[in-house]
Design a protein around this motif. Structure first.
Motif, PDB file in Angstrom:
ATOM      1  N   GLU A 298       0.970  -0.860  -0.061  1.00  0.00           N
ATOM      2  CA  GLU A 298      -0.057   0.286  -0.341  1.00  0.00           C
ATOM      3  C   GLU A 298       1.363   0.809   0.087  1.00  0.00           C
ATOM      4  OE1 GLU A 298      -1.948  -0.695   3.596  1.00  0.00           O
ATOM      5  OE2 GLU A 298      -4.062  -1.473   1.913  1.00  0.00           O
ATOM      6  N   SER A 299       2.010   1.600   1.215  1.00  0.00           N
ATOM      7  CA  SER A 299       2.721   2.540   1.200  1.00  0.00           C
ATOM      8  C   SER A 299       3.578   2.866  -0.405  1.00  0.00           C
ATOM      9  CB  SER A 299       3.894   2.439   1.973  1.00  0.00           C
ATOM     10  OG  SER A 299       2.815   2.522   2.737  1.00  0.00           O
ATOM     11  N   CYS A 300       4.137   1.304  -0.949  1.00  0.00           N
ATOM     12  CA  CYS A 300       4.893   1.433  -2.881  1.00  0.00           C
ATOM     13  C   CYS A 300       3.905   2.075  -3.169  1.00  0.00           C
ATOM     14  CB  CYS A 300       5.984   0.783  -2.500  1.00  0.00           C
ATOM     15  SG  CYS A 300       7.100   0.369  -1.066  1.00  0.00           S
ATOM     16  N   SER A 301       2.463   1.270  -3.258  1.00  0.00           N
ATOM     17  CA  SER A 301       1.877   2.118  -4.660  1.00  0.00           C
ATOM     18  C   SER A 301       1.259   3.163  -4.409  1.00  0.00           C
ATOM     19  CB  SER A 301       0.346   1.229  -4.462  1.00  0.00           C
ATOM     20  OG  SER A 301      -0.110   1.513  -3.403  1.00  0.00           O
ATOM     21  N   VAL A 302       0.917   4.183  -3.520  1.00  0.00           N
ATOM     22  CA  VAL A 302       0.766   4.892  -2.720  1.00  0.00           C
ATOM     23  C   VAL A 302       1.814   6.309  -4.262  1.00  0.00           C
ATOM     24  CG1 VAL A 302       0.715   7.557  -1.979  1.00  0.00           C
ATOM     25  CG2 VAL A 302      -0.648   5.532  -1.435  1.00  0.00           C
ATOM     26  N   VAL A 303       3.550   5.678  -3.585  1.00  0.00           N
ATOM     27  CA  VAL A 303       4.269   6.294  -4.292  1.00  0.00           C
ATOM     28  C   VAL A 303       4.406   6.383  -5.455  1.00  0.00           C
ATOM     29  CG1 VAL A 303       7.344   6.518  -4.385  1.00  0.00           C
ATOM     30  CG2 VAL A 303       5.795   6.108  -2.323  1.00  0.00           C
ATOM     31  N   ALA A 304       4.082   4.999  -6.293  1.00  0.00           N
ATOM     32  CA  ALA A 304       4.646   4.693  -7.947  1.00  0.00           C
ATOM     33  C   ALA A 304       3.146   5.621  -8.905  1.00  0.00           C
ATOM     34  CB  ALA A 304       3.697   2.845  -8.108  1.00  0.00           C
ATOM     35  N   ALA A 305       1.891   5.295  -8.006  1.00  0.00           N
ATOM     36  CA  ALA A 305       0.933   5.847  -8.608  1.00  0.00           C
ATOM     37  C   ALA A 305       1.048   7.460  -8.585  1.00  0.00           C
ATOM     38  CB  ALA A 305      -0.846   5.851  -7.170  1.00  0.00           C
ATOM     39  N   LEU A 306       1.917   7.765  -8.052  1.00  0.00           N
ATOM     40  CA  LEU A 306       2.087   9.853  -7.765  1.00  0.00           C
ATOM     41  C   LEU A 306       3.261   9.620  -8.894  1.00  0.00           C
ATOM     42  CD1 LEU A 306       3.217  10.835  -3.809  1.00  0.00           C
ATOM     43  CD2 LEU A 306       1.021  11.554  -5.299  1.00  0.00           C
ATOM     44  N   ILE A 307       4.301   9.029  -8.679  1.00  0.00           N
ATOM     45  CA  ILE A 307       5.373   9.067 -10.035  1.00  0.00           C
ATOM     46  C   ILE A 307       4.792   8.741 -11.440  1.00  0.00           C
ATOM     47  CG2 ILE A 307       6.907   7.873 -11.159  1.00  0.00           C
ATOM     48  CD1 ILE A 307       7.706   6.952  -8.233  1.00  0.00           C
ATOM     49  N   ALA A 308       3.271   7.571 -11.607  1.00  0.00           N
ATOM     50  CA  ALA A 308       3.021   7.136 -12.914  1.00  0.00           C
ATOM     51  C   ALA A 308       2.464   8.801 -12.979  1.00  0.00           C
ATOM     52  CB  ALA A 308       1.928   6.228 -12.647  1.00  0.00           C
ATOM     53  N   GLY A 309       1.445   9.530 -12.167  1.00  0.00           N
ATOM     54  CA  GLY A 309       0.575  10.661 -12.208  1.00  0.00           C
ATOM     55  C   GLY A 309       1.875  12.039 -13.120  1.00  0.00           C
ATOM     56  N   VAL A 310       2.650  11.918 -12.512  1.00  0.00           N
ATOM     57  CA  VAL A 310       3.893  12.580 -13.166  1.00  0.00           C
ATOM     58  C   VAL A 310       4.846  13.036 -14.045  1.00  0.00           C
ATOM     59  CG1 VAL A 310       5.903  14.392 -12.106  1.00  0.00           C
ATOM     60  CG2 VAL A 310       4.123  13.689 -10.631  1.00  0.00           C
ATOM     61  N   ALA A 311       4.953  11.227 -14.327  1.00  0.00           N
ATOM     62  CA  ALA A 311       5.516  11.106 -16.154  1.00  0.00           C
ATOM     63  C   ALA A 311       4.601  11.257 -16.842  1.00  0.00           C
ATOM     64  CB  ALA A 311       5.714   9.578 -15.726  1.00  0.00           C
ATOM     65  N   PHE A 312       3.130  10.919 -16.667  1.00  0.00           N
ATOM     66  CA  PHE A 312       1.824  11.093 -17.784  1.00  0.00           C
ATOM     67  C   PHE A 312       2.200  12.465 -18.290  1.00  0.00           C
ATOM     68  CE2 PHE A 312      -2.666  12.022 -19.506  1.00  0.00           C
ATOM     69  CZ  PHE A 312      -2.465  10.496 -20.143  1.00  0.00           C
ATOM     70  N   ALA A 313       2.193  12.963 -16.914  1.00  0.00           N
ATOM     71  CA  ALA A 313       2.070  14.601 -17.378  1.00  0.00           C
ATOM     72  C   ALA A 313       3.262  15.198 -18.124  1.00  0.00           C
ATOM     73  CB  ALA A 313       1.978  15.833 -16.204  1.00  0.00           C
TER      74      ALA A 313
ATOM     75  N   GLY B 158       8.080  -5.639  -8.254  1.00  0.00           N
ATOM     76  CA  GLY B 158       7.728  -4.036  -7.762  1.00  0.00           C
ATOM     77  C   GLY B 158       8.439  -3.296  -7.316  1.00  0.00           C
ATOM     78  N   LEU B 159       9.087  -3.555  -6.449  1.00  0.00           N
ATOM     79  CA  LEU B 159      10.024  -2.842  -6.150  1.00  0.00           C
ATOM     80  C   LEU B 159      11.561  -2.207  -7.053  1.00  0.00           C
ATOM     81  CD1 LEU B 159      10.994  -3.699  -2.037  1.00  0.00           C
ATOM     82  CD2 LEU B 159       9.820  -2.028  -2.714  1.00  0.00           C
ATOM     83  N   SER B 160      11.842  -3.204  -7.869  1.00  0.00           N
ATOM     84  CA  SER B 160      12.837  -2.798  -9.164  1.00  0.00           C
ATOM     85  C   SER B 160      11.923  -2.033  -9.766  1.00  0.00           C
ATOM     86  CB  SER B 160      12.978  -4.247  -9.190  1.00  0.00           C
ATOM     87  OG  SER B 160      13.115  -5.311  -8.767  1.00  0.00           O
ATOM     88  N   SER B 161      10.654  -1.632 -10.277  1.00  0.00           N
ATOM     89  CA  SER B 161      10.274  -1.145 -11.085  1.00  0.00           C
ATOM     90  C   SER B 161      10.016   0.237 -10.722  1.00  0.00           C
ATOM     91  CB  SER B 161       8.761  -1.616 -11.738  1.00  0.00           C
ATOM     92  OG  SER B 161       8.870  -3.329 -11.906  1.00  0.00           O
ATOM     93  N   LEU B 162       9.906   0.150  -8.961  1.00  0.00           N
ATOM     94  CA  LEU B 162       9.711   1.430  -8.090  1.00  0.00           C
ATOM     95  C   LEU B 162      10.989   1.745  -8.228  1.00  0.00           C
ATOM     96  CD1 LEU B 162       8.325   3.571  -7.065  1.00  0.00           C
ATOM     97  CD2 LEU B 162       8.175   1.730  -4.865  1.00  0.00           C
ATOM     98  N   PHE B 163      11.731   1.475  -8.031  1.00  0.00           N
ATOM     99  CA  PHE B 163      13.563   1.830  -8.340  1.00  0.00           C
ATOM    100  C   PHE B 163      13.704   2.623  -9.120  1.00  0.00           C
ATOM    101  CE2 PHE B 163      14.493  -0.742  -5.203  1.00  0.00           C
ATOM    102  CZ  PHE B 163      14.002  -0.233  -3.595  1.00  0.00           C
ATOM    103  N   VAL B 164      13.506   2.196 -10.593  1.00  0.00           N
ATOM    104  CA  VAL B 164      13.700   2.439 -12.017  1.00  0.00           C
ATOM    105  C   VAL B 164      12.703   3.767 -11.656  1.00  0.00           C
ATOM    106  CG1 VAL B 164      13.575   1.534 -14.194  1.00  0.00           C
ATOM    107  CG2 VAL B 164      14.173   0.366 -12.445  1.00  0.00           C
TER     108      VAL B 164
END
Length: 406
Positions: A249-264, A333-339
């Motif tokens: 849950e904690s990491c998915s929040v960070v991943a969602a924020l990065i996905a939003g920023v990357a999409f923009a 998941g962690l590998s993708s998050l780090f990248v």
């Protein structure tokens, strides 16, 4: 286990020596390791001296058995007997204590593989010893989680099939002992989820070591080894599930924020486009190409991390899932998050590069480095978990006798 420690200590000293660290400095860095190494060496020397000078007699009722390998007839005679060790000095015998475990049994419980192997070499019938709860050496090694000792006891020239059939006073056999969770003997790996993974691997390892044709009956409570495993690991399974859900849950929040920023970021073009052709103005510059690629990488890996963490949250969390499925999803998941974090930082730095003048470009490099510093700290904190996941997935700790303990 101590032999494993010695190997790790020697390698540790060699690495520090190669880096130019003197022995005095090494002793200051690791005084406890040095003390443990010296104690171990002295213990082994004392043990060898005792075996050389003392006259150990292995008792079987009223008949003493000499050192050496047992014949098949002697092996059959010892199948249902209880045996104890005592030492003799001159003609005076030391009193026996019924409630005290022998030296070999205590060595098995404490994981001193050198003493166990010495007894097995000098007195092969030691493998049939029992403690006050009628537990054999095999059962004790499985219950106390000592892979090196268990592997020594299950060698073809040491054990017999009857050794696996023996049970304790509660009708628990060696597989029941491996199935029962021992809170006092945790595996040398952090995290309840990884503890559960190693518990499953240990149970499967003991189960695979049992000769073919042997079937075990239920214990005194009419429980099979599989049922004992499920019952005794119920709390560990729950704790591992809660830890995985919170982490995901904690990491998915960070991943969602990065996905939003990357999409923009992927939808924006630094410097704008040409009115005539619609192509980016900085299309041929290296910084723009790095910006475009890094934003795309950040978006793809952020979505991948988000999917992996959501897959963990919605998992059924069965026992078999902790062996490979859940750790693999967490690792991906962690590998993708780090990248994605790294790609986002690169994208930010290259995009900001177009906004500063030529005079400030050299001064911006330290700022970019400071920007990457928090992400580096986060990655450094998560790196041990990352390594433990790799070890649990792609390395079987019970197939490496001298390297399973870190």
């Amino acid at each position: 286990m101590q032999g494993i420690f010695l190997t790790s200590y020697d390698k540790f000293v060699k690495v520090l020596t190669s880096l130019g660290v003197g022995l005095k400095r090494i002793k200051k860095i690791a005084p406890e390791l040095q003390k443990l190494k010296e104690k171990h060496e002295w213990s082994v020397q004392i043990m060898d001296e005792l075996f050389e000078r003392s006259e150990f007699i292995y008792k079987h009722r009223d008949a003493g058995i000499k050192r050496g390998k047992l014949s098949s007839e002697e092996e059959d005679e010892h199948d249902d007997m209880e045996e104890t060790f005592m030492s003799v000095k001159g003609d005076k015998k030391l009193p026996e204590k019924e409630e005290t475990d022998g030296i070999a049994l205590m060595a098995v419980k404490n994981g001193v593989v050198e003493i166990v192997e010495k007894f097995l070499k000098e007195f092969p019938a030691t493998i049939h010893d029992r403690d006050k709860h009628m537990k054999t050496m095999l059962i004790l090694a499985a219950a106390n989680r000592h892979p090196p000792i268990y592997k020594s006891l299950t060698k073809e020239d040491v054990h017999s099939k009857t050794a696996f059939l023996r049970a304790d006073s509660h009708e628990n056999n060696v597989l029941h002992a491996a199935a029962k969770y021992n809170e006092n003997r945790p595996w040398p790996i952090p995290g309840v989820a990884l503890q559960m993974q190693w518990e499953i691997k240990w149970f499967e390892f003991v189960k695979a070591s049992i000769p073919r044709g042997i079937t075990f009956r239920p214990n005194q409570d009419e429980k099979t080894p599989e049922e004992v495993f499920s019952i005794s690991h119920k709390d560990l399974l729950k704790d591992g599930r809660d830890w995985l859900i919170k982490t995901s849950e904690s990491c998915s929040v960070v991943a969602a924020l990065i996905a939003g920023v990357a999409f923009a970021t992927t939808a924006s073009v630094p410097g704008g486009t040409l009115d005539t052709s619609g192509k980016p103005i900085f299309e041929k510059q290296l910084a723009f190409q790095v910006f475009s690629i890094s934003s795309l990488i950040a978006l793809c890996f952020a979505f991948t991390a988000l999917v992996m963490f959501l897959a963990i949250i919605t998992s059924r969390f069965q026992e078999k899932d902790f062996t490979r499925s859940l750790p693999l999803k967490l690792l991906l998941g962690l590998s993708s998050l780090f990248v994605s974090i790294g790609a986002t930082l690169v994208c930010f730095c290259t995009g900001h590069f177009f906004m500063i003048g030529d005079r400030l470009k050299n001064a911006a490099y330290p700022v970019y480095a400071l920007t990457c510093f928090p992400a580096s700290i986060f990655a450094a904190f998560q790196f041990p978990l990352y390594i433990d996941l790799l070890r649990g997935l792609f390395w079987n700790p019970f197939n490496h006798r001298h390297r399973w303990f870190f």
